[in-house]
Design an enzyme around this catalytic site. Structure first.
Site, PDB file in Angstrom:
ATOM      1  N   THR A   1       3.831   0.311   3.486  1.00 47.71           N
ATOM      2  CA  THR A   1       3.111   0.193   2.222  1.00 47.71           C
ATOM      3  C   THR A   1       3.711   1.151   1.211  1.00 47.71           C
ATOM      4  O   THR A   1       4.017   2.301   1.545  1.00 47.71           O
ATOM      5  CB  THR A   1       1.603   0.500   2.351  1.00 47.71           C
ATOM      6  OG1 THR A   1       1.030   0.632   1.045  1.00 47.71           O
ATOM      7  CG2 THR A   1       1.328   1.759   3.127  1.00 47.71           C
TER       8      THR A   1
ATOM      9  N   ASP B   1       2.052   2.345  -1.073  1.00 43.71           N
ATOM     10  CA  ASP B   1       0.963   3.244  -1.457  1.00 43.71           C
ATOM     11  C   ASP B   1       0.885   4.504  -0.604  1.00 43.71           C
ATOM     12  O   ASP B   1       0.215   5.468  -0.985  1.00 43.71           O
ATOM     13  CB  ASP B   1      -0.384   2.515  -1.367  1.00 43.71           C
ATOM     14  CG  ASP B   1      -0.542   1.451  -2.439  1.00 43.71           C
ATOM     15  OD1 ASP B   1       0.037   1.633  -3.523  1.00 43.71           O
ATOM     16  OD2 ASP B   1      -1.229   0.452  -2.192  1.00 43.71           O
TER      17      ASP B   1
END
Length: 345
Positions: free
Chosen positions: A124, A126
């Site tokens: 990810t 993030d």
């Protein structure tokens, strides 16, 4: 032994590097590799193809994923778990390596609890998965966002403007914090701390009163904003839902820019990076990290370490429980964000 590989959730740089590493390492273990198309959908729809050294040659530097991806969650599909089990049995699949973020690996955790042989790889941009210090894809996203902030500095200074740069980050502000520090942003707004736009405007006015003629604001897309002292914080969405049924974020940068200009009188523009952060070739760091994760994941299958995820601890790749990795999101710690606040108060 037949092993299936899937990539789920949002794409990110480094996915192909993981796939390539898994296939190369599989040769040493004598595995037959199967690629599942479009995440968990590949099992639900029995859509797959054989992965070999030839089909994974030359993909290390490529962005995206040769397997395709989706946000389909088998547990939100009627009889989804039963369909997955039947597909695994029908195709003689010994284990599944699931490469994904919080959504994909949460489904993997539940499947592992149902007795399926699952290994996870943390993906990810993030960087919000617990159990690992960094996910691959994050470094590339930060590099792209930092370059954007650098470029915005020159045009903001030339025109004496405030420029708001909206970056990705649904629940956490890792990209905004790293890119903001690296790019010398004057304000950083993250989901962990609701944004008080009155205080933001006051800070920018103080900067201009002190002789600064421009300001750069970096805001994560999932930042909750507070328009007035007597109002609650609000999340800015487009009104639509994504594949996973979550509100589609977007637009917080425009609101922040509008409010700054309204409150300060300074001309303010907005730049939304969006999916630029996800695309293109991975950095050298992400290529190496993704490769290490792929090799370790294949070794985990060989050792029978199911229900676990490859993870980075210090500079070592280790195995951690999938359940520990997905039970909660890894937010930006207060003490880390305080480093950023040294530069913008």
């Amino acid at each position: 032994m037949k092993v299936a590989v899937l990539t789920g959730g949002g794409d990110c740089p480094g996915l192909n590097a993981v796939i390539r590493a898994i296939v190369r390492r599989a040769t040493a273990h004598g595995f037959e590799m199967m690629g599942l198309r479009d995440g968990w959908k590949g099992l639900l729809e029995d859509n797959h193809f054989r992965l070999t050294r030839e089909t994974t040659s030359g993909i290390l530097h490529r962005g995206g994923t040769i397997l395709g991806t989706s946000r389909v969650n088998p547990f939100k599909v009627e009889n989804g778990l039963e369909k997955v089990k039947r597909a695994i049995e029908r195709n003689g699949i010994h284990a599944v390596i699931a490469i994904g973020g919080e959504g994909t690996l949460s489904a993997a955790t539940r499947m592992s609890e149902e007795g399926l042989r699952i290994v996870g790889v943390p993906k990810t941009i993030d960087n919000d998965l617990n159990g690992t210090e960094f996910t691959f894809g994050f470094d590339t996203a930060v590099a792209i966002a930092t370059e954007a902030v650098d470029r915005l500095h020159s045009t903001a200074e030339s025109h004496k403007r405030v420029i708001v740069c909206e970056v990705m980050g649904r629940h956490v502000g890792w990209i905004a914090t790293y890119a903001g520090i690296a790019g010398g942003a004057d304000v950083i707004l993250v989901p962990e701390i609701p944004a008080d736009l009155e205080r933001v405007a006051e800070h920018i006015q103080r900067r201009h009163a002190g002789g600064r003629t421009f300001s750069i604001v970096v805001v994560a897309e999932g930042t909750r904003i507070k328009l007035a002292a007597d109002q609650n914080e609000q999340l800015v969405t487009s009104g639509a839902l994504d594949e996973a049924g979550r509100p589609r974020l977007g637009g917080v940068g425009n609101i922040v820019a509008h409010e700054i200009e309204r409150r300060t009188g300074f001309e303010t523009r907005v730049s939304v990076l969006g999916h630029i952060q996800r695309g293109g070739a991975p950095t050298a760091h992400d290529r190496v990290l993704a490769t290490r994760y792929g090799v370790h994941a294949c070794d985990m299958v060989a050792r029978g370490e199911f229900g676990k995820m490859a993870a980075l601890k210090g500079n070592e790749i280790i195995s951690v429980d999938l359940s520990a990795a997905t039970k909660e999101l890894k937010k930006v710690p207060k003490e880390f964000f305080e480093v950023a606040q040294v530069f913008f108060g």
